[in-house]
Motif scaffolding. Structure first.
Motif, PDB file in Angstrom:
ATOM      1  N   ALA A 290      54.477  68.122  -3.478  1.00 52.10           N
ATOM      2  CA  ALA A 290      54.947  67.221  -2.412  1.00 52.10           C
ATOM      3  C   ALA A 290      56.037  67.847  -1.552  1.00 52.10           C
ATOM      4  O   ALA A 290      56.188  67.511  -0.373  1.00 52.10           O
ATOM      5  CB  ALA A 290      55.446  65.912  -3.034  1.00 52.10           C
ATOM      6  N   ASP A 291      56.843  68.790  -2.166  1.00 52.67           N
ATOM      7  CA  ASP A 291      57.940  69.403  -1.397  1.00 52.67           C
ATOM      8  C   ASP A 291      57.414  70.394  -0.360  1.00 52.67           C
ATOM      9  O   ASP A 291      58.174  70.811   0.535  1.00 52.67           O
ATOM     10  CB  ASP A 291      58.905  70.131  -2.352  1.00 52.67           C
ATOM     11  N   ASP A 292      56.137  70.784  -0.505  1.00 49.15           N
ATOM     12  CA  ASP A 292      55.574  71.742   0.453  1.00 49.15           C
ATOM     13  C   ASP A 292      54.248  71.192   0.977  1.00 49.15           C
ATOM     14  O   ASP A 292      53.171  71.674   0.644  1.00 49.15           O
ATOM     15  CB  ASP A 292      55.349  73.082  -0.244  1.00 49.15           C
ATOM     16  N   PRO A 293      54.340  70.144   1.834  1.00 51.26           N
ATOM     17  CA  PRO A 293      53.135  69.465   2.308  1.00 51.26           C
ATOM     18  C   PRO A 293      52.188  70.334   3.134  1.00 51.26           C
ATOM     19  O   PRO A 293      51.040  69.963   3.369  1.00 51.26           O
ATOM     20  CB  PRO A 293      53.679  68.297   3.134  1.00 51.26           C
ATOM     21  N   SER A 294      52.654  71.483   3.560  1.00 51.80           N
ATOM     22  CA  SER A 294      51.792  72.355   4.359  1.00 51.80           C
ATOM     23  C   SER A 294      51.065  73.383   3.501  1.00 51.80           C
ATOM     24  O   SER A 294      50.236  74.143   3.999  1.00 51.80           O
ATOM     25  CB  SER A 294      52.599  73.065   5.445  1.00 51.80           C
ATOM     26  N   SER A 295      51.342  73.371   2.250  1.00 45.79           N
ATOM     27  CA  SER A 295      50.729  74.374   1.376  1.00 45.79           C
ATOM     28  C   SER A 295      49.281  74.031   1.108  1.00 45.79           C
ATOM     29  O   SER A 295      48.870  72.869   1.169  1.00 45.79           O
ATOM     30  CB  SER A 295      51.495  74.477   0.050  1.00 45.79           C
ATOM     31  N   ASP A 296      48.519  75.059   0.787  1.00 47.01           N
ATOM     32  CA  ASP A 296      47.106  74.861   0.484  1.00 47.01           C
ATOM     33  C   ASP A 296      46.928  73.983  -0.749  1.00 47.01           C
ATOM     34  O   ASP A 296      45.986  73.167  -0.807  1.00 47.01           O
ATOM     35  CB  ASP A 296      46.420  76.209   0.250  1.00 47.01           C
ATOM     36  N   HIS A 297      47.791  74.114  -1.734  1.00 50.84           N
ATOM     37  CA  HIS A 297      47.679  73.311  -2.953  1.00 50.84           C
ATOM     38  C   HIS A 297      47.854  71.818  -2.657  1.00 50.84           C
ATOM     39  O   HIS A 297      47.115  70.980  -3.188  1.00 50.84           O
ATOM     40  CB  HIS A 297      48.719  73.776  -3.986  1.00 50.84           C
ATOM     41  N   PHE A 298      48.839  71.496  -1.826  1.00 55.91           N
ATOM     42  CA  PHE A 298      49.090  70.096  -1.510  1.00 55.91           C
ATOM     43  C   PHE A 298      47.922  69.506  -0.707  1.00 55.91           C
ATOM     44  O   PHE A 298      47.458  68.393  -0.975  1.00 55.91           O
ATOM     45  CB  PHE A 298      50.401  69.964  -0.720  1.00 55.91           C
ATOM     46  N   ILE A 299      47.493  70.288   0.311  1.00 53.44           N
ATOM     47  CA  ILE A 299      46.395  69.806   1.161  1.00 53.44           C
ATOM     48  C   ILE A 299      45.124  69.596   0.345  1.00 53.44           C
ATOM     49  O   ILE A 299      44.416  68.591   0.495  1.00 53.44           O
ATOM     50  CB  ILE A 299      46.147  70.791   2.316  1.00 53.44           C
ATOM     51  N   LEU A 300      44.812  70.554  -0.553  1.00 53.70           N
ATOM     52  CA  LEU A 300      43.621  70.430  -1.390  1.00 53.70           C
ATOM     53  C   LEU A 300      43.716  69.220  -2.330  1.00 53.70           C
ATOM     54  O   LEU A 300      42.741  68.467  -2.496  1.00 53.70           O
ATOM     55  CB  LEU A 300      43.437  71.711  -2.217  1.00 53.70           C
ATOM     56  N   ALA A 301      44.941  69.018  -2.914  1.00 49.05           N
ATOM     57  CA  ALA A 301      45.118  67.878  -3.822  1.00 49.05           C
ATOM     58  C   ALA A 301      44.941  66.555  -3.080  1.00 49.05           C
ATOM     59  O   ALA A 301      44.292  65.620  -3.578  1.00 49.05           O
ATOM     60  CB  ALA A 301      46.513  67.957  -4.459  1.00 49.05           C
ATOM     61  N   ARG A 302      45.518  66.463  -1.870  1.00 51.33           N
ATOM     62  CA  ARG A 302      45.396  65.222  -1.098  1.00 51.33           C
ATOM     63  C   ARG A 302      43.945  64.968  -0.682  1.00 51.33           C
ATOM     64  O   ARG A 302      43.451  63.834  -0.744  1.00 51.33           O
ATOM     65  CB  ARG A 302      46.318  65.286   0.113  1.00 51.33           C
ATOM     66  N   THR A 303      43.276  66.050  -0.212  1.00 50.26           N
ATOM     67  CA  THR A 303      41.878  65.904   0.220  1.00 50.26           C
ATOM     68  C   THR A 303      40.989  65.449  -0.938  1.00 50.26           C
ATOM     69  O   THR A 303      40.169  64.535  -0.799  1.00 50.26           O
ATOM     70  CB  THR A 303      41.355  67.233   0.789  1.00 50.26           C
ATOM     71  N   ASN A 304      41.158  66.102  -2.079  1.00 51.78           N
ATOM     72  CA  ASN A 304      40.339  65.740  -3.248  1.00 51.78           C
ATOM     73  C   ASN A 304      40.660  64.328  -3.730  1.00 51.78           C
ATOM     74  O   ASN A 304      39.762  63.593  -4.190  1.00 51.78           O
ATOM     75  CB  ASN A 304      40.567  66.743  -4.375  1.00 51.78           C
ATOM     76  N   LYS A 305      41.922  63.942  -3.633  1.00 53.96           N
ATOM     77  CA  LYS A 305      42.324  62.589  -4.016  1.00 53.96           C
ATOM     78  C   LYS A 305      41.647  61.552  -3.106  1.00 53.96           C
ATOM     79  O   LYS A 305      41.107  60.534  -3.575  1.00 53.96           O
ATOM     80  CB  LYS A 305      43.834  62.447  -3.942  1.00 53.96           C
ATOM     81  N   GLN A 306      41.622  61.814  -1.789  1.00 51.19           N
ATOM     82  CA  GLN A 306      40.998  60.897  -0.839  1.00 51.19           C
ATOM     83  C   GLN A 306      39.491  60.798  -1.073  1.00 51.19           C
ATOM     84  O   GLN A 306      38.909  59.703  -1.013  1.00 51.19           O
ATOM     85  CB  GLN A 306      41.275  61.360   0.602  1.00 51.19           C
ATOM     86  N   ASP A 307      38.870  61.976  -1.366  1.00 50.86           N
ATOM     87  CA  ASP A 307      37.435  61.969  -1.649  1.00 50.86           C
ATOM     88  C   ASP A 307      37.131  61.132  -2.890  1.00 50.86           C
ATOM     89  O   ASP A 307      36.145  60.378  -2.923  1.00 50.86           O
ATOM     90  CB  ASP A 307      36.934  63.397  -1.855  1.00 50.86           C
TER      91      ASP A 307
END
Length: 388
Positions: A290-307
């Motif tokens: 969460a502290d690095d919202p631009s990171s690939d890990h955060f983006i992938l986690a959010r995308t997979n969570k939404q899916d």
């Protein structure tokens, strides 16, 4: 009137039947004009053989209107026998069509009409190909099955199949139906084959003969009615069996649909558990980065969570649709059971129990959380007794 040398190629139409059946009226309708005398009377209006010539299609016919044979005294019967014979004798050696007119009593063929038919037929041996029988003066509101059933009864009573059997409604006084009836009768006449009828016996009919023949016909009528009822009972039984078979086939399909939907629910339950687990994993991953919202890990986690959330929502919607389908299916099964119960006089067919047991003891749906089986079990026990 004797047939002259010049008119030997003219066919004849001899209208036969007892008094009051409407011979004169039908003769006038065929002619298209009023020629034969008729009236509403307690006594026979026609007491002498009448005839006249007309053209029907491209053929010429001499139409005979003959008195009824049966009367209340021997002298009148003897007179009528002579008048009936007179018309046939005039046509000796010539081809003609017989129209025999039946009356009815509340739709039932009258015995006296059959008696007269038999007496004249015994004398002149009507050819089926040249014989038209008419059941006259019928109610236009008669049952739809009347014509077919009466045709069968009439053939049984006469002991032969006439060339044509016509059913004619009671005519209105305004004459509006006569054109249609005339077309019907002329078409029928032109489609039968005039034949020569040779006299083989005298017309033997006395009052005592009438009574004896009527007793015989009453017995025959009872036998015909009995056979008709047996036939109707057999048809009804076959129809019930057909209806039961169709409903049992529908039951098989409904139970098959129910089993397939319950298995889908079990499959969706497993998918739902997996999606909830993965949703938790992706939420945890999202928190970590969460502290690095631009990171690939955060983006992938959010995308997979939404899916996972979208898939879970679809899963819930589909389960709701299956739930509705199962409730509808249960209602349809219950309705079929009611109908089968009526067909089998309250007893449910054994196949239902086989289908139900096959469903409730299926191990592949044993863990499904749904009220379908419990509700159907309660319905079965309530309406058809304990099945354990």
């Amino acid at each position: 009137m004797m047939i002259s040398q010049e008119t030997r190629d003219i066919y004849a139409i001899i209208i036969v039947g007892n008094s009051g059946v409407g011979k004169s009226v039908l003769g006038n309708i065929i002619l298209g004009r009023q020629y034969f005398k008729h009236d509403f009377s307690a006594r026979s209006v026609t007491d002498q053989t009448e005839s006249t010539t007309c053209q029907l299609g491209d053929k010429y016919y001499r139409i005979y209107n003959i008195p009824g044979l049966i009367e209340g005294d021997e002298e009148r019967i003897a007179l009528n026998r002579r008048e009936v014979s007179r018309a046939f004798e005039e046509q000796t050696g010539h081809s003609f069509v017989i129209i025999y007119v039946f009356g009815h009593q509340n739709g039932r063929i009258r015995n006296e009409d059959v008696v007269t038919f038999r007496a004249i037929h015994n004398a002149y041996r009507f050819s089926p190909d040249s014989l038209i029988t008419v059941v006259n003066g019928l109610s236009p509101d008669r049952p739809s099955t009347y014509d077919k059933e009466t045709q069968t009864t009439l053939i049984g009573l006469l002991g032969m199949q006439p060339g044509r059997i016509c059913f004619i409604n009671h005519l209105k006084l305004d004459g509006t139906q006569e054109a249609d009836v005339r077309t019907y009768l002329i078409d029928t006449i032109l489609n039968v084959r005039p034949e020569v009828h040779t006299k083989t016996n005298d017309i033997n009919l006395m009052i005592d003969d009438v009574r004896g023949l009527e007793a015989e016909l009453n017995k025959l009528q009872i036998e015909v009615e009995s056979e008709r009822h047996e036939h109707e009972a057999m048809i009804a039984s076959m129809e019930r069996e057909y209806e039961a078979t169709q409903r049992l086939l529908t039951l098989r399909r409904l139970f098959g649909q129910a089993k397939a939907n319950l298995r889908r629910l079990e499959s969706f339950r497993e998918q739902q558990e997996h999606l909830i687990y993965m949703l938790g994993q992706w939420e945890a991953e999202e928190i970590v980065y969460a502290d690095d919202p631009s990171s690939d890990h955060f983006i992938l986690a959010r995308t997979n969570k939404q899916d996972a959330e979208e898939e879970l929502a679809k899963n819930v919607t589909t389960q709701h649709q299956i739930d509705v389908a199962l409730n509808v299916c249960r209602g349809d099964i219950e309705q079929i059971c009611y109908e089968l119960g009526q067909i089998y006089n309250g007893k449910l067919d054994r196949e239902y129990y086989i289908l139900f047991d096959n469903l409730r003891f299926d191990s592949t749906i044993a863990n499904v959380k749904h009220s379908f089986l419990n509700d159907l079990y309660k319905f079965t026990c309530h309406h058809f007794g304990d099945i354990d």
